[in-house]
Design a protein around this motif. Structure first.
Motif, PDB file in Angstrom:
ATOM      1  N   PHE A  85     -20.319 -87.836 -45.919  1.00  0.00           N
ATOM      2  CA  PHE A  85     -20.601 -86.877 -44.853  1.00  0.00           C
ATOM      3  C   PHE A  85     -21.927 -87.173 -44.167  1.00  0.00           C
ATOM      4  O   PHE A  85     -22.086 -86.901 -42.970  1.00  0.00           O
ATOM      5  CB  PHE A  85     -20.609 -85.460 -45.414  1.00  0.00           C
ATOM      6  N   MET A  86     -22.882 -87.722 -44.905  1.00  0.00           N
ATOM      7  CA  MET A  86     -24.167 -88.054 -44.294  1.00  0.00           C
ATOM      8  C   MET A  86     -24.000 -89.100 -43.200  1.00  0.00           C
ATOM      9  O   MET A  86     -24.679 -89.045 -42.177  1.00  0.00           O
ATOM     10  CB  MET A  86     -25.138 -88.567 -45.368  1.00  0.00           C
ATOM     11  N   ILE A 135     -16.667 -94.099 -31.972  1.00  0.00           N
ATOM     12  CA  ILE A 135     -16.857 -94.560 -33.351  1.00  0.00           C
ATOM     13  C   ILE A 135     -16.112 -93.644 -34.323  1.00  0.00           C
ATOM     14  O   ILE A 135     -15.490 -94.109 -35.295  1.00  0.00           O
ATOM     15  CB  ILE A 135     -18.360 -94.595 -33.696  1.00  0.00           C
ATOM     16  N   MET A 136     -16.132 -92.341 -34.078  1.00  0.00           N
ATOM     17  CA  MET A 136     -15.466 -91.385 -34.955  1.00  0.00           C
ATOM     18  C   MET A 136     -13.956 -91.605 -34.978  1.00  0.00           C
ATOM     19  O   MET A 136     -13.299 -91.376 -36.002  1.00  0.00           O
ATOM     20  CB  MET A 136     -15.800 -89.958 -34.522  1.00  0.00           C
ATOM     21  N   PHE A 172     -12.333 -93.692 -42.757  1.00  0.00           N
ATOM     22  CA  PHE A 172     -13.489 -93.775 -43.645  1.00  0.00           C
ATOM     23  C   PHE A 172     -14.354 -92.518 -43.588  1.00  0.00           C
ATOM     24  O   PHE A 172     -14.838 -92.037 -44.618  1.00  0.00           O
ATOM     25  CB  PHE A 172     -14.345 -94.992 -43.283  1.00  0.00           C
ATOM     26  N   LEU A 173     -14.536 -91.957 -42.401  1.00  0.00           N
ATOM     27  CA  LEU A 173     -15.483 -90.861 -42.211  1.00  0.00           C
ATOM     28  C   LEU A 173     -14.926 -89.496 -42.577  1.00  0.00           C
ATOM     29  O   LEU A 173     -15.662 -88.639 -43.071  1.00  0.00           O
ATOM     30  CB  LEU A 173     -15.962 -90.840 -40.748  1.00  0.00           C
ATOM     31  N   GLU A 174     -13.641 -89.281 -42.353  1.00  0.00           N
ATOM     32  CA  GLU A 174     -13.084 -87.936 -42.541  1.00  0.00           C
ATOM     33  C   GLU A 174     -12.889 -87.634 -44.024  1.00  0.00           C
ATOM     34  O   GLU A 174     -12.346 -88.435 -44.776  1.00  0.00           O
ATOM     35  CB  GLU A 174     -11.756 -87.798 -41.804  1.00  0.00           C
ATOM     36  N   GLU A 175     -13.316 -86.449 -44.436  1.00  0.00           N
ATOM     37  CA  GLU A 175     -13.179 -85.999 -45.813  1.00  0.00           C
ATOM     38  C   GLU A 175     -12.225 -84.804 -45.864  1.00  0.00           C
ATOM     39  O   GLU A 175     -12.310 -83.895 -45.033  1.00  0.00           O
ATOM     40  CB  GLU A 175     -14.543 -85.585 -46.386  1.00  0.00           C
ATOM     41  N   MET A 176     -11.313 -84.809 -46.861  1.00  0.00           N
ATOM     42  CA  MET A 176     -10.384 -83.699 -47.006  1.00  0.00           C
ATOM     43  C   MET A 176     -11.122 -82.459 -47.496  1.00  0.00           C
ATOM     44  O   MET A 176     -11.898 -82.540 -48.458  1.00  0.00           O
ATOM     45  CB  MET A 176      -9.278 -84.054 -47.998  1.00  0.00           C
TER      46      MET A 176
END
Length: 384
Positions: A190-191, A365-366, A372-376
């Motif tokens: 998340f950082m 970029i998102m 890679f960036l998205e967290e459940m």
């Protein structure tokens, strides 16, 4: 902190670069305090942190009022006021998570930001009225500081009415709590996302740091930047409740992308010249973007925070956002000096074009690195 750039440049006669560096240092100190003090929320609870944070900010504003030394005033801003805000804001966000019903937390975060932006609108109006009735001098800003002190006193008094729901963790040192959070994979994941969103947040920081000086120079010395900031807050207040229903159609990560993309496009009107029409169109578009972006970021943060470490996680995960003030301060000072100086040839449109391009890169970029960036969210993950 509304009108701070005007105060430092017009009243204290600091250069654009020095003013920008001062604002950047404020962001840097907020970043450090967020890391050092973040775990205090989990250890000592909301009530104590709100009281101490408000007292710290109150002391800082009293020093601004009573001491005319620019050095001491800047130290007060970078220490007492910055530390106070670094504790109070995460505490308020966590309070929403504590007190809101589980099924209504998204609405709760939206209403929090409604109140937050209403206060911002009032600040902008108060500063503009004070400058309209007076002038850009120390006496006028002393009155503004006195009004600010009054509001912080009220906030401090209300903090004593808070009753914590969860018992603070007395058996752990604050740094131990912080280390537990830092060790988690979800935090570092998340950082990375948060550091990207710093650039988007920078655009909103330019509203209070760069826009006032831009209007003052390219529209006129009597430009009502405070009213424009109030319009921004007012539009956000209207659109946050209207757009909250989008959480039923898009997840928080998608809304962060959409809000960032809209925010990047908001600078287009300013490429066609400086007048109230282009500024208002800019403000309307950026307000819609922020209405999508701001509530969903804290919603997403708490949804993936480790159980029992929400306060630390919110403070640490929000700390890079303070970096936006560093970027906005340094880039704003440099861009104003090169493209929109107080005297000489101006190409202010180029300044906003550069800012817009910087922001536009982030949603791209998102999208590219979404896997890679998205967290459940934790509540969904726990049910799998």
């Amino acid at each position: 902190m509304s009108g701070l750039s005007i105060y430092l440049t017009e009243v204290r006669n600091l250069s654009d670069i020095t003013t920008g560096v001062t604002i950047a240092l404020y962001g840097c100190s907020a970043f450090i305090y967020s890391i050092l003090l973040g775990s205090a929320i989990d250890k000592y609870g909301l009530k104590i942190c709100l009281i101490l944070g408000n007292i710290s900010a109150l002391t800082g504003f009293v020093i601004l009022l009573l001491n005319s030394s620019i050095s001491i005033q800047i130290v007060s801003i970078l220490t007492l006021i910055s530390a106070g805000n670094s504790v109070v804001l995460p505490s308020l966000k966590l309070g929403v998570s504590h007190y809101a019903n589980e099924n209504a937390k998204s609405l709760g975060f939206s209403m929090f930001f409604v109140v937050f932006f209403i206060s911002g609108a009032l600040a902008g109006i108060i500063v503009d009225i004070a400058l309209s009735l007076g002038s850009t001098d120390s006496a006028t800003f002393n009155k503004i500081f006195m009004i600010g002190i009054s509001f912080v006193i009220i906030s401090t008094a209300l903090s004593f009415l808070i009753q914590d729901i969860e018992k603070p963790k007395e058996n752990m040192q604050t740094w131990e709590i912080t280390k537990e959070v830092i060790k988690t994979k979800v935090f570092w994941k998340f950082m990375v996302l948060t550091l990207l969103l710093v650039i988007v947040k920078t655009l909103y920081s330019h509203l209070t740091m760069t826009l006032p000086l831009y209007m003052h120079r390219d529209i006129g010395g009597d430009a009502h930047f405070g009213y424009m900031l109030a319009v921004h807050k007012g539009i956000v207040v209207i659109f946050i409740p209207l757009l909250t229903s989008m959480v039923y159609f898009f997840n928080c990560y998608s809304l962060l992308i959409i809000g960032s993309f809209i925010s990047a496009l908001s600078v287009i009107p300013l490429l066609f010249g400086a007048n109230y029409y282009t500024v208002i169109i800019f403000i309307v578009i950026v307000s819609i973007g922020e209405s999508l972006y701001a509530p969903r970021l804290i919603d997403y943060t708490l949804a993936i925070a480790p159980p029992g470490k929400e306060g630390t996680f919110v403070a640490l995960a929000s700390s890079p956002l303070a970096l936006s003030m560093i970027i906005a301060g340094l880039s704003g000072g440099a861009l104003l000096s090169n493209f929109c100086p107080s005297s000489g040839e101006r190409n202010c449109w180029a300044m906003w074009g550069i800012i817009g391009l910087m922001v536009l890169v982030i949603p791209i970029i998102m999208i590219v690195f979404r896997n890679f960036l998205e967290e459940m969210p934790r509540k969904v993950e726990d049910n799998l």
